[in-house]
Scaffold this motif. Structure first.
Motif, PDB file in Angstrom:
ATOM      1  N   VAL A  22       0.834  -1.201   0.000  1.00  0.00           N
ATOM      2  CA  VAL A  22       0.000   0.000   0.000  1.00  0.00           C
ATOM      3  C   VAL A  22       0.872   1.256   0.000  1.00  0.00           C
ATOM      4  O   VAL A  22       2.059   1.210   0.331  1.00  0.00           O
ATOM      5  N   GLU A  23       0.266   2.366  -0.363  1.00  0.00           N
ATOM      6  CA  GLU A  23       0.963   3.649  -0.350  1.00  0.00           C
ATOM      7  C   GLU A  23       1.371   4.011   1.073  1.00  0.00           C
ATOM      8  O   GLU A  23       0.687   3.633   2.029  1.00  0.00           O
ATOM      9  N   LYS A  24       2.434   4.771   1.201  1.00  0.00           N
ATOM     10  CA  LYS A  24       2.898   5.188   2.527  1.00  0.00           C
ATOM     11  C   LYS A  24       1.864   6.091   3.209  1.00  0.00           C
ATOM     12  O   LYS A  24       1.545   5.926   4.380  1.00  0.00           O
ATOM     13  N   SER A  25       1.312   7.053   2.465  1.00  0.00           N
ATOM     14  CA  SER A  25       0.319   7.964   3.017  1.00  0.00           C
ATOM     15  C   SER A  25      -0.416   8.667   1.876  1.00  0.00           C
ATOM     16  O   SER A  25       0.198   9.022   0.881  1.00  0.00           O
ATOM     17  N   THR A  26      -1.725   8.844   2.047  1.00  0.00           N
ATOM     18  CA  THR A  26      -2.506   9.619   1.083  1.00  0.00           C
ATOM     19  C   THR A  26      -3.429  10.568   1.848  1.00  0.00           C
ATOM     20  O   THR A  26      -3.921  10.228   2.931  1.00  0.00           O
ATOM     21  N   PHE A  27      -3.652  11.746   1.292  1.00  0.00           N
ATOM     22  CA  PHE A  27      -4.604  12.716   1.820  1.00  0.00           C
ATOM     23  C   PHE A  27      -5.631  12.965   0.732  1.00  0.00           C
ATOM     24  O   PHE A  27      -5.264  13.188  -0.425  1.00  0.00           O
ATOM     25  N   SER A  28      -6.914  12.939   1.099  1.00  0.00           N
ATOM     26  CA  SER A  28      -7.932  13.085   0.060  1.00  0.00           C
ATOM     27  C   SER A  28      -9.192  13.758   0.593  1.00  0.00           C
ATOM     28  O   SER A  28      -9.404  13.869   1.797  1.00  0.00           O
ATOM     29  N   PHE A  29     -10.013  14.178  -0.361  1.00  0.00           N
ATOM     30  CA  PHE A  29     -11.349  14.704  -0.110  1.00  0.00           C
ATOM     31  C   PHE A  29     -12.313  13.749  -0.788  1.00  0.00           C
ATOM     32  O   PHE A  29     -12.075  13.330  -1.923  1.00  0.00           O
ATOM     33  N   GLN A  30     -13.395  13.383  -0.094  1.00  0.00           N
ATOM     34  CA  GLN A  30     -14.394  12.501  -0.681  1.00  0.00           C
ATOM     35  C   GLN A  30     -15.788  13.072  -0.469  1.00  0.00           C
ATOM     36  O   GLN A  30     -16.030  13.797   0.507  1.00  0.00           O
ATOM     37  N   THR A  31     -16.683  12.728  -1.384  1.00  0.00           N
ATOM     38  CA  THR A  31     -18.083  13.087  -1.240  1.00  0.00           C
ATOM     39  C   THR A  31     -18.933  11.926  -1.736  1.00  0.00           C
ATOM     40  O   THR A  31     -18.450  11.046  -2.457  1.00  0.00           O
ATOM     41  N   GLY A  32     -20.189  11.926  -1.327  1.00  0.00           N
ATOM     42  CA  GLY A  32     -21.112  10.875  -1.734  1.00  0.00           C
ATOM     43  C   GLY A  32     -22.530  11.302  -1.416  1.00  0.00           C
ATOM     44  O   GLY A  32     -22.790  12.460  -1.092  1.00  0.00           O
ATOM     45  N   PHE A  33     -23.464  10.348  -1.482  1.00  0.00           N
ATOM     46  CA  PHE A  33     -24.861  10.652  -1.188  1.00  0.00           C
ATOM     47  C   PHE A  33     -25.062  11.015   0.280  1.00  0.00           C
ATOM     48  O   PHE A  33     -26.037  11.645   0.638  1.00  0.00           O
ATOM     49  N   PHE A  34     -24.138  10.581   1.150  1.00  0.00           N
ATOM     50  CA  PHE A  34     -24.343  10.704   2.588  1.00  0.00           C
ATOM     51  C   PHE A  34     -23.381  11.671   3.264  1.00  0.00           C
ATOM     52  O   PHE A  34     -23.145  11.576   4.466  1.00  0.00           O
ATOM     53  N   GLY A  35     -22.767  12.627   2.536  1.00  0.00           N
ATOM     54  CA  GLY A  35     -21.922  13.620   3.176  1.00  0.00           C
ATOM     55  C   GLY A  35     -20.657  13.928   2.404  1.00  0.00           C
ATOM     56  O   GLY A  35     -20.523  13.626   1.221  1.00  0.00           O
ATOM     57  N   PHE A  36     -19.691  14.549   3.131  1.00  0.00           N
ATOM     58  CA  PHE A  36     -18.364  14.807   2.556  1.00  0.00           C
ATOM     59  C   PHE A  36     -17.332  14.783   3.674  1.00  0.00           C
ATOM     60  O   PHE A  36     -17.623  15.090   4.830  1.00  0.00           O
ATOM     61  N   HIS A 180     -21.604   2.191   1.523  1.00  0.00           N
ATOM     62  CA  HIS A 180     -20.414   2.990   1.245  1.00  0.00           C
ATOM     63  C   HIS A 180     -20.351   3.280  -0.255  1.00  0.00           C
ATOM     64  O   HIS A 180     -20.125   2.366  -1.049  1.00  0.00           O
ATOM     65  N   ALA A 181     -20.612   4.521  -0.654  1.00  0.00           N
ATOM     66  CA  ALA A 181     -20.542   4.936  -2.056  1.00  0.00           C
ATOM     67  C   ALA A 181     -19.965   6.342  -2.088  1.00  0.00           C
ATOM     68  O   ALA A 181     -20.631   7.299  -1.709  1.00  0.00           O
ATOM     69  N   ARG A 182     -18.694   6.452  -2.520  1.00  0.00           N
ATOM     70  CA  ARG A 182     -18.010   7.743  -2.495  1.00  0.00           C
ATOM     71  C   ARG A 182     -17.171   7.940  -3.751  1.00  0.00           C
ATOM     72  O   ARG A 182     -16.694   6.991  -4.347  1.00  0.00           O
ATOM     73  N   ILE A 183     -16.994   9.206  -4.083  1.00  0.00           N
ATOM     74  CA  ILE A 183     -16.049   9.593  -5.127  1.00  0.00           C
ATOM     75  C   ILE A 183     -15.111  10.615  -4.489  1.00  0.00           C
ATOM     76  O   ILE A 183     -15.535  11.399  -3.640  1.00  0.00           O
ATOM     77  N   GLY A 184     -13.849  10.579  -4.855  1.00  0.00           N
ATOM     78  CA  GLY A 184     -12.907  11.473  -4.189  1.00  0.00           C
ATOM     79  C   GLY A 184     -11.732  11.872  -5.051  1.00  0.00           C
ATOM     80  O   GLY A 184     -11.569  11.392  -6.180  1.00  0.00           O
ATOM     81  N   TYR A 185     -10.921  12.743  -4.492  1.00  0.00           N
ATOM     82  CA  TYR A 185      -9.708  13.204  -5.149  1.00  0.00           C
ATOM     83  C   TYR A 185      -8.563  13.128  -4.143  1.00  0.00           C
ATOM     84  O   TYR A 185      -8.664  13.668  -3.046  1.00  0.00           O
ATOM     85  N   ILE A 186      -7.499  12.461  -4.523  1.00  0.00           N
ATOM     86  CA  ILE A 186      -6.306  12.362  -3.676  1.00  0.00           C
ATOM     87  C   ILE A 186      -5.379  13.506  -4.052  1.00  0.00           C
ATOM     88  O   ILE A 186      -4.831  13.548  -5.155  1.00  0.00           O
ATOM     89  N   PHE A 187      -5.239  14.485  -3.140  1.00  0.00           N
ATOM     90  CA  PHE A 187      -4.426  15.661  -3.456  1.00  0.00           C
ATOM     91  C   PHE A 187      -2.998  15.551  -2.959  1.00  0.00           C
ATOM     92  O   PHE A 187      -2.174  16.389  -3.298  1.00  0.00           O
ATOM     93  N   LYS A 188      -2.685  14.537  -2.174  1.00  0.00           N
ATOM     94  CA  LYS A 188      -1.297  14.320  -1.782  1.00  0.00           C
ATOM     95  C   LYS A 188      -1.095  12.848  -1.515  1.00  0.00           C
ATOM     96  O   LYS A 188      -1.852  12.219  -0.799  1.00  0.00           O
ATOM     97  N   SER A 189      -0.044  12.304  -2.137  1.00  0.00           N
ATOM     98  CA  SER A 189       0.249  10.883  -1.981  1.00  0.00           C
ATOM     99  C   SER A 189       1.746  10.701  -1.796  1.00  0.00           C
ATOM    100  O   SER A 189       2.526  11.242  -2.576  1.00  0.00           O
TER     101      SER A 189
END
Length: 193
Positions: A22-36, A180-189
């Motif tokens: 697995v990656e050492k560390s990731t930071f991301s933002f996610q959103t879905g039907f149930f929040g962000f 669990h249904a989310r879409i996101g963007y990893i802005f730092k990996s």
């Protein structure tokens, strides 16, 4: 000659060996039907991570008080800790599939805390009792193309412990379904090494 052949085999193994951890560390933002949510996923071992996040969940609450029952939908704060075991990362990588940003299937134990800090809703006098949900679940994480956009799908069944602040001897709980249904963007990996 024999020594040169062995040296060649060892160096070829080193050059062509793949790292399916697995990656050492990731930071991301996610959103879905149930929040962000904002989250960090940090490696604990080659196939295990700890995902920590803070965000706002869409929540449906039924409150029973002296004036009757108040039902409302709201955004409420949530803090989550989720150890994840990516069990098919190596299999996907060996088949040449994209495993960047931990794109694989996983089993997780989600522990979510909903504090009674605030409730965002149009209903007056709405409140939320402290709640802790513990849910084992299966899910999958995939990249959208070769980008840093990801999606996650999964489900689990657990228990939500409700701590009634207004009536301390009326603590209760309920079976908790986590879709669990989310879409996101990893802005730092941080890469694996």
């Amino acid at each position: 000659m024999k020594k040169i052949y062995i040296l060649f085999l060892l160096s070829a193994h080193t050059i062509f060996a793949q790292d399916y951890s697995v990656e050492k560390s990731t930071f991301s933002f996610q959103t879905g039907f149930f929040g962000f949510w904002l989250n960090n996923e940090s490696r604990l071992s080659e196939k295990v991570t700890l995902k920590t996040e803070i965000g706002l969940d869409v929540f449906t609450q039924k409150n029973n008080d002296n004036e009757g029952s108040v039902d409302f939908d709201a955004l409420v704060p949530v803090i989550t800790f989720e150890p994840r075991w990516y069990y098919n990362l190596e299999k996907r990588g060996a088949k040449g599939k994209n495993i960047h940003n931990n794109a694989a299937n996983f089993i997780a134990l989600t522990v979510s805390y909903h504090p009674d800090w605030f409730v965002i809703t149009g209903v007056e006098n709405a409140y939320l009792n402290h709640q802790v949900a513990v849910v084992p679940k299966w899910a999958m994480k995939r990249n959208i193309g070769k980008s840093d956009f990801t999606y996650e799908l999964g489900a689990g069944l657990g228990y939500n412990f409700i701590f009634n602040k207004k009536h301390p001897f009326d603590d209760s709980g309920e079976v908790w379904l986590d879709l669990h249904a989310r879409i996101g963007y990893i802005f730092k990996s941080s890469r694996k090494k």
